[in-house]
Design a protein around this motif. Structure first.
Motif, PDB file in Angstrom:
ATOM      1  N   ILE A 134       1.190  10.547   0.746  1.00 28.31           N
ATOM      2  CA  ILE A 134       2.241  11.108   0.060  1.00 28.31           C
ATOM      3  C   ILE A 134       3.575  10.711   0.541  1.00 28.31           C
ATOM      4  O   ILE A 134       4.383  11.331  -0.035  1.00 28.31           O
ATOM      5  N   TRP A 135       3.672  10.064   1.613  1.00 27.17           N
ATOM      6  CA  TRP A 135       4.889   9.646   2.127  1.00 27.17           C
ATOM      7  C   TRP A 135       5.515   8.112   1.719  1.00 27.17           C
ATOM      8  O   TRP A 135       4.456   7.430   1.910  1.00 27.17           O
ATOM      9  N   TYR A 165      -0.455   7.497  -4.453  1.00 23.43           N
ATOM     10  CA  TYR A 165       0.490   7.823  -5.205  1.00 23.43           C
ATOM     11  C   TYR A 165       1.679   6.762  -5.317  1.00 23.43           C
ATOM     12  O   TYR A 165       1.847   6.174  -4.445  1.00 23.43           O
ATOM     13  N   LYS A 170       5.777  10.470  -4.986  1.00 23.92           N
ATOM     14  CA  LYS A 170       6.078  10.868  -3.524  1.00 23.92           C
ATOM     15  C   LYS A 170       7.453  11.675  -3.618  1.00 23.92           C
ATOM     16  O   LYS A 170       7.501  12.473  -2.722  1.00 23.92           O
TER      17      LYS A 170
END
Ligand code: HEM
Length: 291
Positions: A134-135, A165, A170
């Motif tokens: 997610i980063w 994602y 993000k």
């Protein structure tokens, strides 16, 4: 017209007590404007999405018909959090726009549910999920540059397909972390100002100025969340994002959508947890560029 409401403490000090409530409308209108501008852009101006390269037929053949995306635990967290978030928004802001009811009890109960669910999510995401998914990574940053230059009409290669994602998701998650944690941390302290089942009421825990700043931060995070949640729901309902929304209900997305938007090298499919496919084809569609 100030952005904060002020009062005078028993010691004659001017202290902020909370945000000015017209900011509710500022947030709602900002959210609405975003939706209108985005919907118009997509409808009339946006070009078709283009990605670099294609997925080799060998790799594509190994992708199951239903690609697992969200575990039952992750989905349950999402919907519990969503219910708590909506309850918090409505209990907080309806009374401020004229719908009067005894909101504080419902509010701190929903706040406690949100707090527990977020603590659970942090532990679950850190130790049981792919924490880094997610980063933003280096490819996201490079591709953001490519997408902006292509948007401006400059010749640049198309971006890669996404990992699990896209960068936008993000960044949105980052904004939610800032607003959500601000509301939660201040909210937990604010529970000392009201009667709850958790700890005895203690309005003297902080001085007037600290309490005031805390209420202001809670309010700012709250109105920020109005706009953020509007944008989130809007994207969830958009036709081209429906595959993603469905995956938050059923847990999987179709192989076609996966191959169109995602790069199996950046987001490898975990075949061990894939839901039973109804059939498997050795000739999958969507192997070429999404165009
Ligand atoms: C979506 C998230 C949230 C929003 C939009 C929100 C919004 C608000 C607003 C606008 C107020 C009125 C503050 C004021 O009068 O200045 C408030 C009060 C309050 N909030 Fe929240 N809040 C959220 C999350 C939370 C959480 C997570 C908790 C607890 C963990 C919490 C606990 C409280 C308490 C106890 C009060 C009452 C304070 C009092 O009346 O003295 N809130 N909230």
């Amino acid at each position: 017209m100030g952005f904060l409401e002020w009062a005078t403490s028993p010691w004659g000090q001017r202290v902020p007590i909370h945000i000015a409530w017209f900011l509710i409308w500022v947030a709602a209108i900002a959210g609405l404007l975003f939706l209108m501008v985005h919907a118009t852009y997509v409808r009339y101006f946006a070009k078709h999405k283009e990605f670099a390269g294609g997925v080799s037929p060998l790799v594509a053949a190994r992708i199951p018909e239903r690609v697992p995306r969200h575990s039952l635990t992750a989905r349950s967290f999402h919907w519990v959090m969503a219910a708590a978030m909506f309850t918090l928004l409505f209990t907080a802001f309806l009374p401020k726009v004229g719908v009067q009811f005894d909101w504080v009890t419902y509010h701190w109960i929903a706040g406690s549910v949100l707090t527990v669910s977020i603590i659970f999510h942090i532990i679950h995401a850190s130790f049981f999920m792919d924490f880094w998914s997610i980063w933003p990574d280096r490819i996201d940053v490079r591709d953001a540059g490519r997408r902006i230059r292509r948007f401006l009409g400059k010749p640049d290669p198309p971006p890669d397909r996404f990992a699990k994602y896209p960068l936008e998701n993000k960044l949105y998650h980052g904004a939610i972390i800032v607003a959500g944690l601000s509301a939660i941390i201040t909210g937990v302290f604010m529970m000392f100002r009201v009667r709850t089942i958790f700890f005895p009421r203690n309005p003297y825990l902080f001085g007037d100025m600290t309490w005031g700043m805390m209420y202001v931060l809670h309010g700012l995070a709250g109105v920020g969340l109005i706009a953020l949640i509007m944008v989130h729901v809007y994207f969830g309902l958009r036709p081209e994002k429906r595959a993603i929304t469905k995956s938050m209900i059923f847990g999987w997305m179709s192989r076609d959508f996966y191959l169109q938007e995602h790069d199996p090298a950046r987001w490898p499919v975990d075949n061990s947890t894939s839901p039973p496919p109804s059939s498997r084809s050795a000739e999958p569609e969507g192997l070429t560029d999404a165009g």
